[in-house]
Design a protein around this motif. Structure first.
Motif, PDB file in Angstrom:
ATOM      1  N   GLY A   2      36.430  47.148  42.037  1.00  0.00           N
ATOM      2  CA  GLY A   2      35.955  45.760  41.981  1.00  0.00           C
ATOM      3  C   GLY A   2      36.589  44.984  40.850  1.00  0.00           C
ATOM      4  N   GLU A   3      36.734  45.628  39.711  1.00  0.00           N
ATOM      5  CA  GLU A   3      37.374  44.980  38.563  1.00  0.00           C
ATOM      6  C   GLU A   3      38.846  44.711  38.851  1.00  0.00           C
ATOM      7  OE1 GLU A   3      34.413  46.993  35.246  1.00  0.00           O
ATOM      8  OE2 GLU A   3      36.301  47.991  35.752  1.00  0.00           O
ATOM      9  N   ALA A   4      39.520  45.664  39.486  1.00  0.00           N
ATOM     10  CA  ALA A   4      40.930  45.485  39.838  1.00  0.00           C
ATOM     11  C   ALA A   4      41.102  44.357  40.848  1.00  0.00           C
ATOM     12  CB  ALA A   4      41.505  46.788  40.389  1.00  0.00           C
ATOM     13  N   THR A   5      40.199  44.278  41.821  1.00  0.00           N
ATOM     14  CA  THR A   5      40.255  43.206  42.817  1.00  0.00           C
ATOM     15  C   THR A   5      40.059  41.857  42.143  1.00  0.00           C
ATOM     16  OG1 THR A   5      39.481  44.648  44.578  1.00  0.00           O
ATOM     17  CG2 THR A   5      39.188  42.284  44.914  1.00  0.00           C
ATOM     18  N   PHE A   6      39.097  41.766  41.235  1.00  0.00           N
ATOM     19  CA  PHE A   6      38.851  40.531  40.494  1.00  0.00           C
ATOM     20  C   PHE A   6      40.122  40.113  39.748  1.00  0.00           C
ATOM     21  CE2 PHE A   6      37.671  38.158  36.722  1.00  0.00           C
ATOM     22  CZ  PHE A   6      36.671  37.306  37.146  1.00  0.00           C
ATOM     23  N   ALA A   7      40.745  41.054  39.040  1.00  0.00           N
ATOM     24  CA  ALA A   7      41.957  40.751  38.271  1.00  0.00           C
ATOM     25  C   ALA A   7      43.103  40.329  39.185  1.00  0.00           C
ATOM     26  CB  ALA A   7      42.362  41.962  37.436  1.00  0.00           C
ATOM     27  N   ARG A   8      43.237  41.001  40.324  1.00  0.00           N
ATOM     28  CA  ARG A   8      44.317  40.681  41.270  1.00  0.00           C
ATOM     29  C   ARG A   8      44.118  39.287  41.881  1.00  0.00           C
ATOM     30  NH1 ARG A   8      44.617  45.298  43.193  1.00  0.00           N
ATOM     31  NH2 ARG A   8      42.844  45.183  44.604  1.00  0.00           N
ATOM     32  N   GLU A   9      42.862  38.961  42.229  1.00  0.00           N
ATOM     33  CA  GLU A   9      42.586  37.689  42.894  1.00  0.00           C
ATOM     34  C   GLU A   9      42.505  36.505  41.936  1.00  0.00           C
ATOM     35  OE1 GLU A   9      39.024  38.420  45.139  1.00  0.00           O
ATOM     36  OE2 GLU A   9      40.099  39.568  46.684  1.00  0.00           O
ATOM     37  N   ARG A  10      41.987  36.719  40.754  1.00  0.00           N
ATOM     38  CA  ARG A  10      41.772  35.606  39.814  1.00  0.00           C
ATOM     39  C   ARG A  10      42.727  35.605  38.630  1.00  0.00           C
ATOM     40  NH1 ARG A  10      35.265  34.832  39.576  1.00  0.00           N
ATOM     41  NH2 ARG A  10      34.896  35.022  41.808  1.00  0.00           N
ATOM     42  N   GLY A  11      43.455  36.702  38.452  1.00  0.00           N
ATOM     43  CA  GLY A  11      44.419  36.794  37.360  1.00  0.00           C
ATOM     44  C   GLY A  11      43.864  37.568  36.172  1.00  0.00           C
ATOM     45  N   TRP A  12      44.810  38.103  35.378  1.00  0.00           N
ATOM     46  CA  TRP A  12      44.423  38.922  34.235  1.00  0.00           C
ATOM     47  C   TRP A  12      43.719  38.116  33.166  1.00  0.00           C
ATOM     48  CZ3 TRP A  12      43.868  43.821  34.676  1.00  0.00           C
ATOM     49  CH2 TRP A  12      44.604  44.506  35.639  1.00  0.00           C
ATOM     50  N   GLU A  13      44.099  36.860  32.989  1.00  0.00           N
ATOM     51  CA  GLU A  13      43.426  36.051  31.965  1.00  0.00           C
ATOM     52  C   GLU A  13      41.953  35.888  32.304  1.00  0.00           C
ATOM     53  OE1 GLU A  13      45.381  32.370  31.124  1.00  0.00           O
ATOM     54  OE2 GLU A  13      47.201  33.368  30.439  1.00  0.00           O
ATOM     55  N   ALA A  14      41.630  35.634  33.575  1.00  0.00           N
ATOM     56  CA  ALA A  14      40.228  35.506  33.992  1.00  0.00           C
ATOM     57  C   ALA A  14      39.505  36.834  33.804  1.00  0.00           C
ATOM     58  CB  ALA A  14      40.149  35.048  35.445  1.00  0.00           C
ATOM     59  N   PHE A  15      40.170  37.942  34.103  1.00  0.00           N
ATOM     60  CA  PHE A  15      39.553  39.248  33.915  1.00  0.00           C
ATOM     61  C   PHE A  15      39.283  39.510  32.439  1.00  0.00           C
ATOM     62  CE2 PHE A  15      39.974  43.955  33.421  1.00  0.00           C
ATOM     63  CZ  PHE A  15      38.787  44.292  34.041  1.00  0.00           C
ATOM     64  N   GLU A  16      40.245  39.188  31.577  1.00  0.00           N
ATOM     65  CA  GLU A  16      40.044  39.375  30.139  1.00  0.00           C
ATOM     66  C   GLU A  16      38.907  38.491  29.630  1.00  0.00           C
ATOM     67  OE1 GLU A  16      43.957  38.681  28.614  1.00  0.00           O
ATOM     68  OE2 GLU A  16      44.626  40.687  29.139  1.00  0.00           O
ATOM     69  N   ASP A  17      38.820  37.260  30.115  1.00  0.00           N
ATOM     70  CA  ASP A  17      37.701  36.385  29.744  1.00  0.00           C
ATOM     71  C   ASP A  17      36.373  36.990  30.166  1.00  0.00           C
ATOM     72  OD1 ASP A  17      39.467  34.565  28.658  1.00  0.00           O
ATOM     73  OD2 ASP A  17      39.417  33.198  30.386  1.00  0.00           O
ATOM     74  N   TYR A  18      36.342  37.586  31.361  1.00  0.00           N
ATOM     75  CA  TYR A  18      35.129  38.214  31.861  1.00  0.00           C
ATOM     76  C   TYR A  18      34.762  39.440  31.019  1.00  0.00           C
ATOM     77  CZ  TYR A  18      31.601  39.332  35.362  1.00  0.00           C
ATOM     78  OH  TYR A  18      30.404  39.579  36.005  1.00  0.00           O
ATOM     79  N   LEU A  19      35.770  40.207  30.598  1.00  0.00           N
ATOM     80  CA  LEU A  19      35.518  41.340  29.713  1.00  0.00           C
ATOM     81  C   LEU A  19      34.902  40.873  28.402  1.00  0.00           C
ATOM     82  CD1 LEU A  19      38.671  43.636  30.060  1.00  0.00           C
ATOM     83  CD2 LEU A  19      36.344  44.146  30.786  1.00  0.00           C
ATOM     84  N   ILE A  20      35.417  39.780  27.862  1.00  0.00           N
ATOM     85  CA  ILE A  20      34.875  39.243  26.616  1.00  0.00           C
ATOM     86  C   ILE A  20      33.432  38.808  26.820  1.00  0.00           C
ATOM     87  CG2 ILE A  20      35.046  37.326  24.981  1.00  0.00           C
ATOM     88  CD1 ILE A  20      38.144  37.568  25.378  1.00  0.00           C
ATOM     89  N   GLU A  21      33.166  38.155  27.940  1.00  0.00           N
ATOM     90  CA  GLU A  21      31.817  37.673  28.239  1.00  0.00           C
ATOM     91  C   GLU A  21      30.826  38.833  28.396  1.00  0.00           C
ATOM     92  OE1 GLU A  21      29.528  35.713  32.033  1.00  0.00           O
ATOM     93  OE2 GLU A  21      31.582  35.060  31.651  1.00  0.00           O
TER      94      GLU A  21
END
Length: 68
Positions: free
Chosen positions: A35-54
């Motif tokens: 799920g995390e990989a899909t999120f990063a693939r669909e929304r981009g690594w910057e969005a994934f990193e922001d989500y990790l920070i959140e």
């Protein structure tokens, strides 16, 4: 796997200059869920990193629950 800077260590640990080969950069290879990989693939690594920070998961815990 998610590649990240080793943020728990001092900045000086991030890289070192090595004669003959140049700069060596140290990185973490953090296991992530499908799920995390899909999120990063669909929304981009910057969005994934922001989500990790959140969500602030313990990325050093190999048994952590997925955040997505």
């Amino acid at each position: 796997l998610y590649v990240a800077a080793p943020v728990y260590f001092p900045d000086d640990f991030a890289s070192c200059a090595c004669s003959g080969i140049g700069t060596v950069v140290f990185a973490w290879l953090v296991p992530i869920s499908d799920g995390e990989a899909t999120f990063a693939r669909e929304r981009g690594w910057e969005a994934f990193e922001d989500y990790l920070i959140e969500k602030d998961p313990d990325v050093t815990d190999l048994l952590r629950l997925p955040i997505l």
